[in-house]
Design a protein around this motif. Structure first.
Motif, PDB file in Angstrom:
ATOM      1  N   GLU A   1       6.804  -6.457   2.553  1.00  0.00           N
ATOM      2  CA  GLU A   1       7.062  -5.036   2.480  1.00  0.00           C
ATOM      3  C   GLU A   1       7.373  -4.381   3.830  1.00  0.00           C
ATOM      4  O   GLU A   1       6.991  -4.645   4.747  1.00  0.00           O
ATOM      5  CB  GLU A   1       5.772  -4.363   1.991  1.00  0.00           C
ATOM      6  CG  GLU A   1       5.453  -4.717   0.336  1.00  0.00           C
ATOM      7  CD  GLU A   1       4.113  -3.964   0.138  1.00  0.00           C
ATOM      8  OE1 GLU A   1       4.378  -2.972  -0.868  1.00  0.00           O
ATOM      9  OE2 GLU A   1       3.157  -4.404   0.373  1.00  0.00           O
TER      10      GLU A   1
ATOM     11  N   SER B   1      24.983  -0.782   1.707  1.00  0.00           N
ATOM     12  CA  SER B   1      23.591  -0.894   1.838  1.00  0.00           C
ATOM     13  C   SER B   1      23.147  -2.482   2.502  1.00  0.00           C
ATOM     14  O   SER B   1      21.955  -2.583   2.798  1.00  0.00           O
ATOM     15  CB  SER B   1      23.178  -0.839   0.456  1.00  0.00           C
ATOM     16  OG  SER B   1      23.548  -1.846  -0.392  1.00  0.00           O
TER      17      SER B   1
ATOM     18  N   HIS C   1      20.194  -7.651  -0.352  1.00  0.00           N
ATOM     19  CA  HIS C   1      19.066  -7.859   0.289  1.00  0.00           C
ATOM     20  C   HIS C   1      18.071  -8.708  -0.846  1.00  0.00           C
ATOM     21  O   HIS C   1      18.456  -8.631  -1.959  1.00  0.00           O
ATOM     22  CB  HIS C   1      18.044  -7.035   0.646  1.00  0.00           C
ATOM     23  CG  HIS C   1      18.956  -6.119   1.862  1.00  0.00           C
ATOM     24  ND1 HIS C   1      19.318  -6.748   3.040  1.00  0.00           N
ATOM     25  CD2 HIS C   1      19.489  -4.873   1.512  1.00  0.00           C
ATOM     26  CE1 HIS C   1      19.860  -5.782   3.657  1.00  0.00           C
ATOM     27  NE2 HIS C   1      19.856  -4.747   2.855  1.00  0.00           N
TER      28      HIS C   1
ATOM     29  N   HIS D   1      13.663  -5.544  -3.147  1.00  0.00           N
ATOM     30  CA  HIS D   1      14.142  -4.470  -3.982  1.00  0.00           C
ATOM     31  C   HIS D   1      13.838  -3.266  -2.955  1.00  0.00           C
ATOM     32  O   HIS D   1      12.837  -3.322  -2.192  1.00  0.00           O
ATOM     33  CB  HIS D   1      12.975  -4.114  -5.148  1.00  0.00           C
ATOM     34  CG  HIS D   1      13.173  -5.238  -6.302  1.00  0.00           C
ATOM     35  ND1 HIS D   1      14.182  -5.322  -7.248  1.00  0.00           N
ATOM     36  CD2 HIS D   1      12.386  -6.359  -6.668  1.00  0.00           C
ATOM     37  CE1 HIS D   1      13.959  -6.340  -7.970  1.00  0.00           C
ATOM     38  NE2 HIS D   1      12.945  -6.958  -7.645  1.00  0.00           N
ATOM     39  N   ASP D   2      14.756  -2.085  -3.290  1.00  0.00           N
ATOM     40  CA  ASP D   2      14.341  -1.104  -2.264  1.00  0.00           C
ATOM     41  C   ASP D   2      14.541   0.195  -3.135  1.00  0.00           C
ATOM     42  O   ASP D   2      15.191   0.583  -4.025  1.00  0.00           O
ATOM     43  CB  ASP D   2      15.828  -1.214  -1.418  1.00  0.00           C
ATOM     44  CG  ASP D   2      15.813  -0.372  -0.365  1.00  0.00           C
ATOM     45  OD1 ASP D   2      15.754  -0.842   0.634  1.00  0.00           O
ATOM     46  OD2 ASP D   2      15.788   1.076  -0.221  1.00  0.00           O
ATOM     47  N   TYR D   3      13.480   1.057  -2.618  1.00  0.00           N
ATOM     48  CA  TYR D   3      13.203   2.428  -3.248  1.00  0.00           C
ATOM     49  C   TYR D   3      13.338   3.460  -2.065  1.00  0.00           C
ATOM     50  O   TYR D   3      12.538   3.624  -0.972  1.00  0.00           O
ATOM     51  CB  TYR D   3      11.873   2.392  -3.673  1.00  0.00           C
ATOM     52  CG  TYR D   3      11.480   1.253  -4.581  1.00  0.00           C
ATOM     53  CD1 TYR D   3      11.589   1.437  -6.007  1.00  0.00           C
ATOM     54  CD2 TYR D   3      10.982   0.015  -4.173  1.00  0.00           C
ATOM     55  CE1 TYR D   3      11.304   0.288  -7.083  1.00  0.00           C
ATOM     56  CE2 TYR D   3      10.734  -0.944  -4.976  1.00  0.00           C
ATOM     57  CZ  TYR D   3      10.927  -0.888  -6.456  1.00  0.00           C
ATOM     58  OH  TYR D   3      10.618  -1.866  -7.383  1.00  0.00           O
ATOM     59  N   PHE D   4      14.310   4.339  -2.268  1.00  0.00           N
ATOM     60  CA  PHE D   4      14.764   5.256  -1.167  1.00  0.00           C
ATOM     61  C   PHE D   4      14.456   6.448  -1.767  1.00  0.00           C
ATOM     62  O   PHE D   4      15.346   7.044  -2.524  1.00  0.00           O
ATOM     63  CB  PHE D   4      16.292   4.937  -0.951  1.00  0.00           C
ATOM     64  CG  PHE D   4      16.601   5.428   0.425  1.00  0.00           C
ATOM     65  CD1 PHE D   4      16.660   4.508   1.359  1.00  0.00           C
ATOM     66  CD2 PHE D   4      17.491   6.881   0.588  1.00  0.00           C
ATOM     67  CE1 PHE D   4      17.173   5.138   2.672  1.00  0.00           C
ATOM     68  CE2 PHE D   4      17.991   6.994   1.743  1.00  0.00           C
ATOM     69  CZ  PHE D   4      17.788   6.012   2.786  1.00  0.00           C
TER      70      PHE D   4
ATOM     71  N   TYR E   1      16.798   3.800  -6.562  1.00  0.00           N
ATOM     72  CA  TYR E   1      16.164   2.554  -6.695  1.00  0.00           C
ATOM     73  C   TYR E   1      17.614   1.285  -6.515  1.00  0.00           C
ATOM     74  O   TYR E   1      18.547   1.328  -7.238  1.00  0.00           O
ATOM     75  CB  TYR E   1      15.692   2.227  -7.942  1.00  0.00           C
ATOM     76  CG  TYR E   1      15.324   0.785  -8.228  1.00  0.00           C
ATOM     77  CD1 TYR E   1      14.836  -0.082  -7.300  1.00  0.00           C
ATOM     78  CD2 TYR E   1      15.925   0.244  -9.384  1.00  0.00           C
ATOM     79  CE1 TYR E   1      14.364  -1.410  -7.605  1.00  0.00           C
ATOM     80  CE2 TYR E   1      15.398  -1.291  -9.826  1.00  0.00           C
ATOM     81  CZ  TYR E   1      14.767  -1.944  -8.939  1.00  0.00           C
ATOM     82  OH  TYR E   1      14.357  -3.335  -9.159  1.00  0.00           O
TER      83      TYR E   1
ATOM     84  N   ARG F   1      16.951  -5.836  -6.050  1.00  0.00           N
ATOM     85  CA  ARG F   1      17.163  -7.184  -5.205  1.00  0.00           C
ATOM     86  C   ARG F   1      18.764  -7.779  -5.385  1.00  0.00           C
ATOM     87  O   ARG F   1      18.967  -7.746  -6.743  1.00  0.00           O
ATOM     88  CB  ARG F   1      16.309  -8.029  -5.487  1.00  0.00           C
ATOM     89  CG  ARG F   1      16.272  -9.449  -4.946  1.00  0.00           C
ATOM     90  CD  ARG F   1      15.018 -10.094  -5.183  1.00  0.00           C
ATOM     91  NE  ARG F   1      15.079 -11.568  -5.388  1.00  0.00           N
ATOM     92  CZ  ARG F   1      14.295 -12.372  -4.942  1.00  0.00           C
ATOM     93  NH1 ARG F   1      13.121 -12.101  -4.532  1.00  0.00           N
ATOM     94  NH2 ARG F   1      14.489 -13.903  -4.854  1.00  0.00           N
TER      95      ARG F   1
ATOM     96  N   GLU G   1      11.804   4.903   2.891  1.00  0.00           N
ATOM     97  CA  GLU G   1      12.037   3.997   2.232  1.00  0.00           C
ATOM     98  C   GLU G   1      11.264   2.619   2.100  1.00  0.00           C
ATOM     99  O   GLU G   1      10.559   2.514   3.228  1.00  0.00           O
ATOM    100  CB  GLU G   1      13.579   3.373   3.047  1.00  0.00           C
ATOM    101  CG  GLU G   1      14.117   2.033   2.434  1.00  0.00           C
ATOM    102  CD  GLU G   1      15.273   1.430   3.281  1.00  0.00           C
ATOM    103  OE1 GLU G   1      15.551   2.083   4.275  1.00  0.00           O
ATOM    104  OE2 GLU G   1      16.037   0.432   2.742  1.00  0.00           O
TER     105      GLU G   1
ATOM    106  N   ALA H   1      10.855  -1.380   0.767  1.00  0.00           N
ATOM    107  CA  ALA H   1      11.382  -2.351   0.335  1.00  0.00           C
ATOM    108  C   ALA H   1      10.230  -3.439   0.159  1.00  0.00           C
ATOM    109  O   ALA H   1       9.523  -3.588   0.831  1.00  0.00           O
ATOM    110  CB  ALA H   1      12.263  -3.060   1.600  1.00  0.00           C
TER     111      ALA H   1
ATOM    112  N   MET I   1      15.787  -9.755   5.562  1.00  0.00           N
ATOM    113  CA  MET I   1      16.588  -8.700   5.764  1.00  0.00           C
ATOM    114  C   MET I   1      16.940  -8.189   7.164  1.00  0.00           C
ATOM    115  O   MET I   1      17.818  -7.428   7.229  1.00  0.00           O
ATOM    116  CB  MET I   1      15.702  -7.314   5.190  1.00  0.00           C
ATOM    117  CG  MET I   1      15.386  -7.475   3.614  1.00  0.00           C
ATOM    118  SD  MET I   1      14.407  -6.103   3.243  1.00  0.00           S
ATOM    119  CE  MET I   1      15.699  -4.940   2.801  1.00  0.00           C
TER     120      MET I   1
END
Ligand SMILES: *[C@@H]1O[C@H](CO)[C@@H](O)[C@H](O)[C@H]1NC(C)=O
Length: 212
Positions: free
Chosen positions: A97, A112, A115, A118-121, A148, A151, A165, A167, A174
């Protein structure tokens, strides 16, 4: 030949097992992060400095100061990746994380990246727009909204503001995306060193606390 055979079976199996057990190591909850972000946005009343301070204090309270760094001016650095540029500070980085503040009030645009995470922005101030291939109209994210990016998915984005952010996935995979622009474009070696150093210190520090 036999060894190759066994390796060919065992290595993918180990990778698969490790990969499917990744979520067991996650500490942060994107839903909780969005709720805390919304509370801080409200408390900050349009002042981003106040929003950051309020949010980091709330994150430290929720997850503990051993897992969430405080805000120190000298711990900020630049990130150039996918054609976009912004400033960031690491609140948490481990093998599975990372949690950062990222953005720029000047505006930036880019790819972006694709990757293994998963990415939460979550937007804290300003605005982000996103375009997936096939979209005609942009999706627009404003303070409190969470963008969101699953992946393996890449997108185009414009960011004019700041975000929290998260991840979750294979964080070390990454890192090249975050480093390579140094060699193809910026040549900002001091910034690269700061990036590598602070990322390493955080990941090793978390490992020593038993956080994978
Ligand atoms: C935001 O708050 C900080 C800390 O209270 C203050 O120093 C700063 O002047 C404020 N910024 C604006 C734009 O009001």
């Amino acid at each position: 030949m036999r060894t190759l055979y066994i390796l060919g079976l065992i290595v993918p199996l180990i990778c698969y097992l490790l990969d499917s057990s990744l979520p067991k190591f996650y500490k942060f909850d994107p839903v909780k992060l969005q709720a805390l972000s919304k509370a801080s946005i409200e408390a900050g009343a349009g002042n981003t400095t106040v929003i950051f301070e309020h949010l980091v204090a709330a994150l430290q309270e929720e997850y503990g100061t051993q897992h969430v760094n405080g805000l120190e001016k000298e711990k900020w650095f630049f990130n150039n990746a996918g054609g976009a540029m912004g400033a960031m500070i690491i609140l948490h980085a481990s093998i599975t994380e990372y949690l950062i503040l990222f953005g720029t009030p000047l505006g930036t645009e880019g790819h972006s990246g694709v990757h293994l995470a998963h990415d939460y922005f979550t937007i804290l101030s300003g605005e982000q727009m996103r375009l997936d291939a096939g979209d005609i109209e942009p999706r627009v994210y404003r303070p409190g909204d969470q963008n969101y990016l699953p992946r393996g998915v890449g997108t185009q984005y414009v960011l004019n503001g700041w975000a929290l952010e998260l991840a979750q996935g294979w964080i070390p995979s990454m890192l090249p995306f975050g480093f390579l622009d140094t060699f193809t474009s910026t040549m900002d070696i001091a910034n690269l060193w700061k990036t590598v150093y602070l990322t390493g210190v955080n990941i090793v520090g978390q490992l020593m606390l038993g956080k994978f």
